[in-house]
Design an enzyme around this catalytic site. Sequence first.
Site, short mmCIF file in Angstrom:
data_model
loop_
_atom_site.label_atom_id
_atom_site.label_comp_id
_atom_site.label_asym_id
_atom_site.label_seq_id
_atom_site.Cartn_x
_atom_site.Cartn_y
_atom_site.Cartn_z
N GLY A 105 2.54 -8.55 1.68
CA GLY A 105 3.47 -8.71 2.79
C GLY A 105 2.96 -9.60 3.90
O GLY A 105 3.74 -10.21 4.64
N ASN A 106 1.63 -9.70 4.05
CA ASN A 106 1.08 -10.54 5.11
C ASN A 106 1.37 -12.01 4.90
O ASN A 106 1.25 -12.82 5.82
CB ASN A 106 -0.43 -10.33 5.21
CG ASN A 106 -1.17 -10.84 3.99
OD1 ASN A 106 -0.94 -10.36 2.88
ND2 ASN A 106 -2.04 -11.80 4.17
N LYS A 145 7.87 5.06 -1.71
CA LYS A 145 7.67 3.64 -1.38
C LYS A 145 7.98 3.37 0.09
O LYS A 145 9.08 3.64 0.57
CB LYS A 145 8.58 2.78 -2.26
CG LYS A 145 8.41 1.29 -2.04
CD LYS A 145 7.05 0.81 -2.46
CE LYS A 145 6.92 -0.70 -2.34
NZ LYS A 145 5.56 -1.16 -2.64
N LYS A 168 6.21 -4.06 -6.04
CA LYS A 168 6.18 -5.47 -6.41
C LYS A 168 4.99 -5.79 -7.29
O LYS A 168 5.06 -6.66 -8.18
CB LYS A 168 6.17 -6.35 -5.17
CG LYS A 168 4.88 -6.31 -4.37
CD LYS A 168 4.94 -7.17 -3.14
CE LYS A 168 3.62 -7.30 -2.42
NZ LYS A 168 2.73 -6.12 -2.45
N LYS A 227 -2.04 -1.55 -6.07
CA LYS A 227 -2.61 -2.85 -6.45
C LYS A 227 -3.66 -2.69 -7.54
O LYS A 227 -3.68 -3.44 -8.53
CB LYS A 227 -3.20 -3.54 -5.22
CG LYS A 227 -2.18 -3.95 -4.17
CD LYS A 227 -2.84 -4.52 -2.94
CE LYS A 227 -1.81 -5.08 -1.96
NZ LYS A 227 -0.80 -4.10 -1.56
#
Length: 311
Positions: free
Chosen positions: A9-10, A122, A206, A264
């Site tokens: 997201g960054n 989420k 994602k 992740k």
Amino acid sequence: MRVIVALGGNAVLERGQRPDADTQIARVALSARALAKLADKHELIITHGNGPQVGMLALQSAADPGLTRPYPFDTLGAATQGMIGYWMLQALQNALPGRQVMAMVTQTLVSAVDPAFEHPTKFVGHVYDQAEAEKLAREHGWTVKPDGPYWRRVVPSPTPQRVVETRLIRRMLREQVVVICAGGGGVPVIRDEHGRLSGVEAVIDKDLTASMLAEALDCDAFLILTDVPRVVRGFGTPQQSEIGHTTPHELRGLDFPAGSMGPKVEAVCRFVETTGDMAAIGSLDDAERILEGTAGTIVTPNARWPLTSTL
């Protein structure tokens, strides 16, 4: 080499920032310049997050008196795929003159009976303090949970099964097109008893979608690029240390936060275990060095990169 990149997201918005368009466009342009270096040397597929944007649009939709009911999450997911995909498409076209780039709104198939629908996990949207989050939960019927020092809304996150448009993406790669797809994990859809697709109220992780897509597209490398240079063992303790080259077996023996690094790590482990190829977690600025093996947390079957035979 065929490489898929899952942007954290960054790459679009720093944590805690309000998602105004100018800020996001500027950050996407910075990300595109880093990704253009990869596209010069490799076949490239790009995925990205959309949590803050979906949360913002959901809040606006819920507060809009002109709507009989708020827009559902699958529709908001498609809207943010198009929005962020457009920004990324244009930024990459400017960074790669003469190269073909395509941004796609893609659907991700999930199971209608996935247990995640009963247990929202989420995170989406803005960060709040506890009092504000609980107030919004009462007003809008949300489920909220702590996310580090903040509180955020949570929604169901079913397991991705397949990106519906996988064959079309593969065709574009054969034409040397840089493909932007599966934003926010893709629009969550199910098939009914007649085989027809319909959207569902959920947000897909994602990184898990990118891992699944990397396998389906026969990618050689899967990179999760975020705002940390490496995965850290024992984060927040006096014994914390960065992890360089490692294996899925080693990573699965460690404990990572479920709401941040955990998904992740799970995504890269799944890809390496299934394909025997390379995955990595690291900083966007280090993308080239990660593929060279000199930066990031690099995950392979034998903790070596470039790979040596494990047969």
